[in-house]
Scaffold this active site. Structure first.
Site, PDB file in Angstrom:
ATOM      1  N   SER A   7       0.726  -1.243  -0.056  1.00 23.06           N
ATOM      2  CA  SER A   7       0.052  -0.153  -0.117  1.00 23.06           C
ATOM      3  C   SER A   7       0.786   1.325   0.041  1.00 23.06           C
ATOM      4  O   SER A   7       0.457   2.125  -0.541  1.00 23.06           O
ATOM      5  CB  SER A   7      -0.970   0.152   1.105  1.00 23.06           C
ATOM      6  N   GLY A  47      -1.738  -4.307   1.532  1.00 21.68           N
ATOM      7  CA  GLY A  47      -1.975  -5.420   1.936  1.00 21.68           C
ATOM      8  C   GLY A  47      -1.117  -6.535   1.908  1.00 21.68           C
ATOM      9  O   GLY A  47      -0.807  -7.589   2.448  1.00 21.68           O
ATOM     10  N   ASN A  71       4.235  -5.529   5.693  1.00 17.61           N
ATOM     11  CA  ASN A  71       3.081  -6.192   6.306  1.00 17.61           C
ATOM     12  C   ASN A  71       3.583  -7.792   6.665  1.00 17.61           C
ATOM     13  O   ASN A  71       2.525  -8.259   7.257  1.00 17.61           O
ATOM     14  CB  ASN A  71       2.203  -6.370   5.000  1.00 17.61           C
ATOM     15  N   ASP A  99      -0.253   8.022   9.812  1.00 16.50           N
ATOM     16  CA  ASP A  99      -0.744   6.936  10.706  1.00 16.50           C
ATOM     17  C   ASP A  99       0.559   6.153  11.037  1.00 16.50           C
ATOM     18  O   ASP A  99       0.261   5.025  11.633  1.00 16.50           O
ATOM     19  CB  ASP A  99      -1.750   5.953   9.859  1.00 16.50           C
ATOM     20  N   HIS A 126       1.897   4.775   6.682  1.00 17.94           N
ATOM     21  CA  HIS A 126       1.725   5.514   5.290  1.00 17.94           C
ATOM     22  C   HIS A 126       2.144   6.808   5.288  1.00 17.94           C
ATOM     23  O   HIS A 126       1.991   7.678   6.002  1.00 17.94           O
ATOM     24  CB  HIS A 126       0.413   5.171   4.655  1.00 17.94           C
TER      25      HIS A 126
END
Length: 197
Positions: free
Chosen positions: A24, A53, A83, A172, A175
């Site tokens: 992502s 993801g 991830n 966040d 990202h």
């Protein structure tokens, strides 16, 4: 799958000199990073092969199922692994990255690979998943012993002097913001320019 299939359609059109491979964070070049992408890569026949993801195993599958079919890009930028950090060990993550590098080398032997360290995440250096990423990066860096693979760790460019992440760079703590994408593009530009010549 829908995005994967649309990327396959794009690469089958040919005329691809540069690919970005990842999750992502890479897909985000089409979101918060859109203006930065247009400025740095809009005229470089670049294709974004990022899917939100994705872990290393997803990328391995994608590269075996059309994402590189019929193209021989001058350069490929890889940034993957974050991830995996909640469920895989640093060694397992590094093994996945090694497979990805090997796939590109086999499918497109003349493509120069810019292998990026997995970006830092979490508020500070005590973040467990950031620590996993750092350990896998240490192992992954050894893949640059191949002359076709250049390893680059631009992670420090995102961090404050006390190793914390600012929400201005990663809202966040994972990202990137538009400013974060600017840092990414500017940090790799000298290396990327050299590899694409």
């Amino acid at each position: 799958m829908k995005r994967h299939e649309s990327m396959n359609k794009r690469v089958q059109q040919g005329n691809v000199d540069l690919v970005f491979i990842g999750d992502s964070i890479t897909q985000g070049w089409e979101g918060r990073g859109k203006k930065v992408w247009a400025k740095f890569y809009g005229k470089r026949n670049a294709v974004n092969l990022g899917i939100g993801g994705d872990r290393t195993q997803h990328v391995i599958w994608r590269l075996d199922n059309g994402n590189l079919e019929n193209i021989r890009p001058k350069a490929a930028v890889i940034m993957i692994g974050t991830n995996n950090s909640g469920s895989n060990s640093p060694v397992e993550i590094a093994e996945g990255v090694e497979v990805i590098v090997g796939q590109i080398r086999k499918k497109s032997p003349d493509t120069r690979i810019l292998l990026l360290a997995t970006f830092p995440r979490g508020a500070d250096s005590q973040d467990k998943r950031r620590q996993v990423n750092q350990k896998s990066n240490t192992i992954v860096s050894k893949l640059a012993e191949d002359k076709m693979v250049t390893y680059l760790d631009i992670g420090p460019e995102f961090l404050e002097s006390d190793q914390t992440l600012s929400k201005e760079i990663m809202p966040d703590l994972l990202h990137l913001s538009e400013k974060g994408y600017t840092i990414w593009a500017e940090s790799i530009e000298p290396t990327l320019t050299r590899l694409m010549k």
